[in-house]
Write an enzyme that holds these catalytic residues in place. Structure first.
Site, PDB file in Angstrom:
ATOM      1  N   ASP A 154       0.844  -1.195   0.000  1.00 59.10           N
ATOM      2  CA  ASP A 154       0.000   0.000   0.000  1.00 59.10           C
ATOM      3  C   ASP A 154       0.881   1.247   0.000  1.00 59.10           C
ATOM      4  O   ASP A 154       2.022   1.199  -0.432  1.00 59.10           O
ATOM      5  CB  ASP A 154      -0.921  -0.037   1.239  1.00 59.10           C
ATOM      6  N   HIS A 205      -3.287   6.054   4.089  1.00 60.83           N
ATOM      7  CA  HIS A 205      -4.118   4.948   3.598  1.00 60.83           C
ATOM      8  C   HIS A 205      -3.593   3.601   4.069  1.00 60.83           C
ATOM      9  O   HIS A 205      -4.330   2.767   4.609  1.00 60.83           O
ATOM     10  CB  HIS A 205      -4.158   5.016   2.065  1.00 60.83           C
ATOM     11  N   SER A 404     -11.171  -0.497  -0.173  1.00 61.00           N
ATOM     12  CA  SER A 404      -9.835  -0.509   0.442  1.00 61.00           C
ATOM     13  C   SER A 404      -9.900  -0.916   1.904  1.00 61.00           C
ATOM     14  O   SER A 404      -8.940  -1.463   2.447  1.00 61.00           O
ATOM     15  CB  SER A 404      -9.192   0.881   0.354  1.00 61.00           C
TER      16      SER A 404
END
Length: 813
Positions: A154, A205, A404
């Site tokens: 990621d 994220h 996600s």
């Protein structure tokens, strides 16, 4: 709530200073009082359990504690690392606290919803941790994913966060070093910067994803614990800008270091658009990982609800594609869908593979609370965080939504499965997840895969592969009745210009009689097809009714705009492109001129089969809808028999098919459908899995061939909505709404007391009707209205079709 939001936004300015060890006090700021606390005070309560937060970055100071003692607060819990005290106060003491400039907020110590704890309860992760039999099967220890290596491929992971601390829970953290422009003019091996404490310095994220996989929940006393807190996390960070080389670098690192870190899982919350291509380097990389025994997961994408929006990397048959669900068991609108009936067969390395354009499974992906990147401070979701997260935890957790967030949840479940059975192959892991999933009413496999993930059942199956799972999954069924539909598509374009006439930004089209659904989709690609454009797609019906796609805050990343209309009226419709007109109206800015291309999809019911006896029947339309949505089914002789009594065995089957009922593996000789409806925590609507079953047995006797009466049906449908507590709170006689008045149900005494609350809710939700009669004598000024429920009357199959389709509408609310 406005005070809370304002405080949090302002505290975002303070947080950078706090991280540097600097404390600041704004004497002009009012003490924030939680809205629930304000409501409790207004209701006249005398004492309140509260959390008092002071300004500061460490535990409460001696001055803080002295202040409390001076106003009469001399008991409570002072936290060790945060400037907070939990205590019991009076209204007078709260009024005194409001005057103190060192007090930041006072909030009711209330139970919150919509956070990661909800997600782990909903999917059965919490049940895995507390189940005694699983603990015994696991050598006396709870199943936590212990020792299973999970790569988070990621944006990076912030290892300074205590929930995923580097060197402990985060066993390795790698920064990608793949800038081709900076290399010397020679061929060099790819290198990685290992041991980097924080690789997530841009978006946060990846840190959020890592916390969902296996955060320990340390900074929330375990409340926001991840799915597999015992797993070993390996972060592979590519930064804010992700390219193919960065992505496959994560796979390369995982394969290279698989033995060193016992890597069994790699989770990928990123993707692209377009068709599946087995020769794409990402698909090749995922296949190599699969061949090495690594289970690969991909997010399905956030471009829904239109068809054909599925992440192409998630379409590979060797990976697990994860769609995003709401916490009520429905599918999130933004979750990408596949394409019905689309797929194919291809050959790789001498082996034939078949792929389908559909997700594998659905998992929670809306308002997920997980670890917040600590440095730099991130406050992108400040408003939502203030709404959903306790002030004590705001510095450490944040809220995000998307596939996600759903994908790492399933990655954590996979780690639990692999601890339970380390011998499982990636194919077996995928199959077990599919076979244990919960059917999702009203959705097909191209939208949700096999259904909502059931962590408890998946781990149970991993422990004991002889158990019976999968026979109740709709995707595995051969149904007797079917409703056929056809979909046609039409392309269109609009030369959008914000300064021209409205009519110049419209496209007119015809909707024919009999169309069951209309879906329109456009792409706002923006300048050079890179920036995104804040445009809104609006469909205007012949009567002027408007249906809007809205504009996502992520319009720069996700260009799709989709509008879906069920049962659209026939006639001339218009598709209009609208843009934002200025920053005063919206911070996104003004939409720019663009040639916007789109598609229209028209779906029409063309017929049905296996329902030869419903023509002209009053319940005929409901039967067709119920069959189409897989809420009910006909018989093998092409009959539905709408006037036959519904049996208890049929009700069990239909509830598992279409009411969101979890699977159960029972040790009894009952059918899988019956075991499912009798188990505790049967329905998806029961997030904590603590309510009674959705059907009742008498002295252990289910009586599958007996008929179902109206009162028992009310119980089953209301219980399936997760409303046990509300039903049990009811007291008094049952009433029903008739125009502007409530009418007492005359045969209320015939309803068993334990079922009256369920009947009341079934009437209020319009799931089941009462029967009204109006009598007026020749000299009566007003008629007398009476209502009866007939609780002991048998439910006919046609009656059930009507009730079940109404239940379906209530389920989706």
């Amino acid at each position: 709530m406005k005070k809370l939001i304002t405080l949090t936004l302002m505290s975002g300015l303070l947080l950078s200073l706090l991280c540097l060890g600097i404390t600041t006090v704004d004497a002009t700021k009012k003490v924030a009082i939680g809205p629930e606390l304000e409501e409790a005070i207004a209701s006249g309560e005398s004492e309140f359990e509260v959390i008092i937060t002071f300004y500061g970055d460490r535990k409460p100071t001696a001055d803080n504690l002295n202040l409390l003692e001076n106003i009469g607060i001399n008991k409570g819990l002072s936290l060790n690392s945060l400037p907070m005290v939990a205590t019991v106060t009076t209204k007078g003491q709260i009024d005194a606290l409001k005057k103190e400039d060192t007090v930041r907020s006072v909030y009711l110590n209330r139970k919150l919803e919509y956070f990661n704890a909800d997600s782990t309860a909903l999917t059965g992760v919490n049940k895995v941790r507390t189940d005694d039999q699983m603990r015994k099967q696991n050598g006396g220890f709870p199943v936590t994913g212990d020792g299973i290596g999970v790569v988070v491929n990621d944006s990076g992971v912030d290892g300074t966060h205590q929930d995923i601390e580097f060197g402990d829970h985060l066993v390795q953290n790698v920064m990608a070093n793949a800038n081709l422009n900076s290399l010397a003019p020679e061929l060099l091996p790819i290198t990685y910067a290992e041991g980097v404490i924080n690789t997530d310095t841009n978006s946060g994220h990846g840190t959020h994803v890592a916390g969902t996989v296996g955060g320990t929940g340390e900074m929330s006393s375990g409340k926001h614990e991840g799915v597999a807190p015992g797993a070993d996390l390996i972060g592979y960070g590519s930064g804010a800008g992700l390219f193919i080389l960065d992505a496959i670098g994560g796979f390369d690192y995982a394969i290279t270091h698989q033995t060193q870190y016992d890597i069994r899982v790699i989770t990928n919350s990123w993707g692209s658009s377009g068709d599946f291509d087995p020769n794409d380097p990402v698909n090749i990389a995922s296949k190599k990982a699969f061949d090495r025994g690594i289970t690969v997961l991909f997010a399905a994408g956030n471009s829904g609800p239109g068809e054909n929006t599925h992440n192409p990397y998630a379409k590979a048959p060797w990976v697990i594609s994860v769609a995003a669900g709401e916490k009520d068991g429905t599918l999130a609108d933004f979750s990408s869908r596949g394409t019905k009936g689309v797929g194919g067969t291809f050959e790789v390395d001498g082996q034939s593979w078949t792929w389908k354009d559909e997700p594998t499974i659905t998992a929670p992906g809306v308002d997920i609370i997980s670890t917040r990147v600590m440095a730099p401070v991130s406050s992108l979701a400040a408003d939502k965080d203030a709404e959903l997260i306790e002030p004590a935890y705001l510095p450490y957790y944040t809220t995000m939504s998307g596939t996600s967030m759903a994908t790492p949840h399933v990655a954590g479940v996979v780690a639990l499965m692999l601890e339970a059975n380390p011998e499982l192959s990636p194919s077996e892991v995928k199959n077990y997840l599919q076979q244990t999933a919960t059917n999702m009413p009203g959705y097909e496999s191209w939208e949700v895969g096999t259904g909502y993930v059931n962590a408890f059942a998946a781990v149970d199956f991993a422990f004991d592969e002889t158990k019976e799972y999968g026979s109740t999954v709709n995707m595995n069924q051969t149904f007797n009745s079917n409703v056929e539909s056809t979909t046609t598509r039409k392309e269109f374009e609009v030369d959008y210009n914000p300064v021209t006439a409205v009519s110049d930004n419209q496209y007119s089209f015809e909707v024919e009689e009999g169309v069951g659904s209309l879906v329109a989709q456009v792409n706002g690609k923006g300048i050079m097809e890179e920036t995104g454009n804040p445009i809104n797609l609006v469909l205007i019906a012949p009567d002027g009714t408007e249906y809007s796609s809205g504009i996502s805050v992520l319009f720069t990343l996700y260009w799709d705009r989709t509008v879906s209309v069920n049962a659209p009226m026939s006639g001339t419709w218009k598709a209009e492109i609208r843009g934002l007109r200025g920053v005063e109206e919206n911070s996104f800015g003004t939409a720019l001129p663009e040639t916007v291309q789109g598609t229209l999809a028209f779906t029409e019911v063309s017929g049905f089969s296996g329902l030869d006896d419903i023509n002209g029947h009053p319940a005929g339309a409901a039967i067709q809808m119920g069959v189409k949505e897989r809420l009910i089914d006909g018989y093998v002789n092409d009959k539905f028999k709408p006037d036959n009594a519904l049996t208890r065995g049929e009700l069990a089957q239909y509830l598992v098919m279409g009411a969101g009922i979890r699977q159960s593996s029972s040790a009894t000789d009952l059918s899988p459908f019956v075991s499912a409806v009798l188990q505790k925590g049967a329905t998806l609507k029961d997030k904590q899995q603590i309510q009674n079953g959705v059907m009742l047995a008498t002295n252990g006797d289910f009586r599958a061939k007996s008929s179902v009466n109206r009162a028992d049906l009310a119980y089953s449908l209301v219980q399936s909505l997760g409303l046990q507590e509300k039903a049990e709170e009811f007291s008094g006689e049952v009433t029903v709404q008739y125009k502007d008045e409530r009418v007492a149900v005359e045969d209320s005494e015939d309803i068993p007391d334990r079922l009256k609350g369920y009947v009341q809710l079934a009437l209020d939700l319009n799931i089941i009707n009462a029967e009204f009669s109006v009598d007026q004598g020749p000299y009566d000024i007003e008629p007398t209205v009476t209502a009866i429920f007939s609780p002991n009357e048998d439910v006919l199959r046609g009656d059930f079709a009507v009730a079940m389709t109404r239940y379906y509408n209530a389920f989706l609310k």
